[in-house]
Design an enzyme around this catalytic site. Sequence first.
Site, PDB file in Angstrom:
ATOM      1  N   PHE A 212       6.070   8.647   1.619  1.00 60.62           N
ATOM      2  CA  PHE A 212       5.665   8.262   0.265  1.00 60.62           C
ATOM      3  C   PHE A 212       4.143   8.203   0.206  1.00 60.62           C
ATOM      4  O   PHE A 212       3.491   7.720   1.136  1.00 60.62           O
ATOM      5  CB  PHE A 212       6.241   6.890  -0.100  1.00 60.62           C
ATOM      6  CG  PHE A 212       7.713   6.752   0.166  1.00 60.62           C
ATOM      7  CD1 PHE A 212       8.628   7.607  -0.435  1.00 60.62           C
ATOM      8  CD2 PHE A 212       8.191   5.762   1.018  1.00 60.62           C
ATOM      9  CE1 PHE A 212       9.991   7.488  -0.184  1.00 60.62           C
ATOM     10  CE2 PHE A 212       9.544   5.625   1.272  1.00 60.62           C
ATOM     11  CZ  PHE A 212      10.450   6.490   0.667  1.00 60.62           C
TER      12      PHE A 212
ATOM     13  N   GLY B 189      -2.080  12.244   1.528  1.00 58.39           N
ATOM     14  CA  GLY B 189      -2.120  10.890   2.056  1.00 58.39           C
ATOM     15  C   GLY B 189      -0.937  10.579   2.952  1.00 58.39           C
ATOM     16  O   GLY B 189      -0.548  11.365   3.820  1.00 58.39           O
ATOM     17  N   CYS B 190      -0.331   9.425   2.722  1.00 53.31           N
ATOM     18  CA  CYS B 190       0.776   8.966   3.568  1.00 53.31           C
ATOM     19  C   CYS B 190       2.028   9.814   3.400  1.00 53.31           C
ATOM     20  O   CYS B 190       2.895   9.807   4.281  1.00 53.31           O
ATOM     21  CB  CYS B 190       1.089   7.504   3.252  1.00 53.31           C
ATOM     22  SG  CYS B 190      -0.281   6.363   3.593  1.00 53.31           S
ATOM     23  N   ALA B 191       2.153  10.541   2.302  1.00 52.28           N
ATOM     24  CA  ALA B 191       3.320  11.400   2.100  1.00 52.28           C
ATOM     25  C   ALA B 191       3.265  12.658   2.946  1.00 52.28           C
ATOM     26  O   ALA B 191       4.268  13.378   3.075  1.00 52.28           O
ATOM     27  CB  ALA B 191       3.432  11.786   0.621  1.00 52.28           C
ATOM     28  N   ALA B 192       2.107  12.948   3.537  1.00 59.94           N
ATOM     29  CA  ALA B 192       1.908  14.225   4.219  1.00 59.94           C
ATOM     30  C   ALA B 192       2.786  14.391   5.447  1.00 59.94           C
ATOM     31  O   ALA B 192       3.117  15.519   5.824  1.00 59.94           O
ATOM     32  CB  ALA B 192       0.441  14.395   4.593  1.00 59.94           C
TER      33      ALA B 192
END
Length: 386
Positions: A333, A137-140
């Site tokens: 994150f 997701g956004c942590a990628a």
Amino acid sequence: MATLCRPAVAVPEHVITLDQTLDLARTLHADHPQLPLALRLIENTGVRTRHLVQPIDETLRHPGFTTRNTVYEREAKRRVPEVVERALGYAELSAREIDLIVYVSCTGFMMPSLTAWLINTMGFRPDTRQVPIAQLGCAAGGAAVNRAHDFCRAYPGANVLIVACEFCSLCYQPTDLGVGSLLSNGLFGDAVAAAVVRGRGGTGVRIERNGSHLVPDTEDWISYGVKDTGFHFQLDKRVPGTMEMLAPALHRLAAEHGWSASGLGFYIVHAGGPRILDDLCRFLELEPAAFRFSRATLTERGNIASAVVFDALARLFEEGSAADGARGLIAGFGPGITAEISLGSWVGAPLPAAIPHRLRSHDGGGLTLAGPPAPARHPAGTTITE
């Protein structure tokens, strides 16, 4: 040590404003018992504009997962190459000098990954390694930087291309009516970004250390429900408070490197929402201006998932304020709850900020930058940002 060079970023031509978002919510969910709460939450995100890969009327229709994924593949192939070409240019490398492509996306699915198509169509060597990351997701975005750093440490002198392609609007689900879903409908936007990590040379952030931290027993706080209609974003109400659990990991990694997380020269972090940035100010004892790049991304683009860190980093380059040797932190994150963290120092003088071009209307009804001719692969109407 490897250097993360200037990112290239592009957003689609279809724009939706905060006022339009609120009007749509009032129209589509007039009888929703929690509509006032949802409207207040959307207003409090700080998001003023978002860019969508399709016009809003098409975005709101759900023709089925098959059709949506076809749109994802088509638009990725239209929009990614131009961004890749610019990122290679910023790094002063050719496609044949890239040894690994890390492709991150959580908003569509392809197998083989888009990496195979890029290698076949853009002049990368057949032995270019591929690492698709689809489920962070956004942590990628942060994870991509870290895996690129790891690769360059394992293979000194190697070069890595990172590509983030996020069309969050293709995950809109009209039947999801929880407050968290309504909030998400007003928060997420679409963008494509690319950046090169050079094993030797280059201007930008020289990565010195990376780390990861997962908060135990929070794996269901951010998740996808995978159904016949596609990906259904699921957000726990406790997510906005996660910085209290993740900030210690930022402090710890910096301390292990002999730095203070509260005394760095620049901060590039994922802007999931204003509470994330406000809490980081508190837990890291920083002034709000420390996160001005991430906050500007949130305001102008919305939450663009894995592409946030690259858009925010591009703003640091454009501002040109980083002094040689300045220490900084990059963090993404996302689901897990996971933090992917990098520490690095600025090397070399920043590239000159692009000369502002006037905006002109394009045949596609969107906005594009006037100025030098766009590369042949540049899709009509896309807005280029640097």
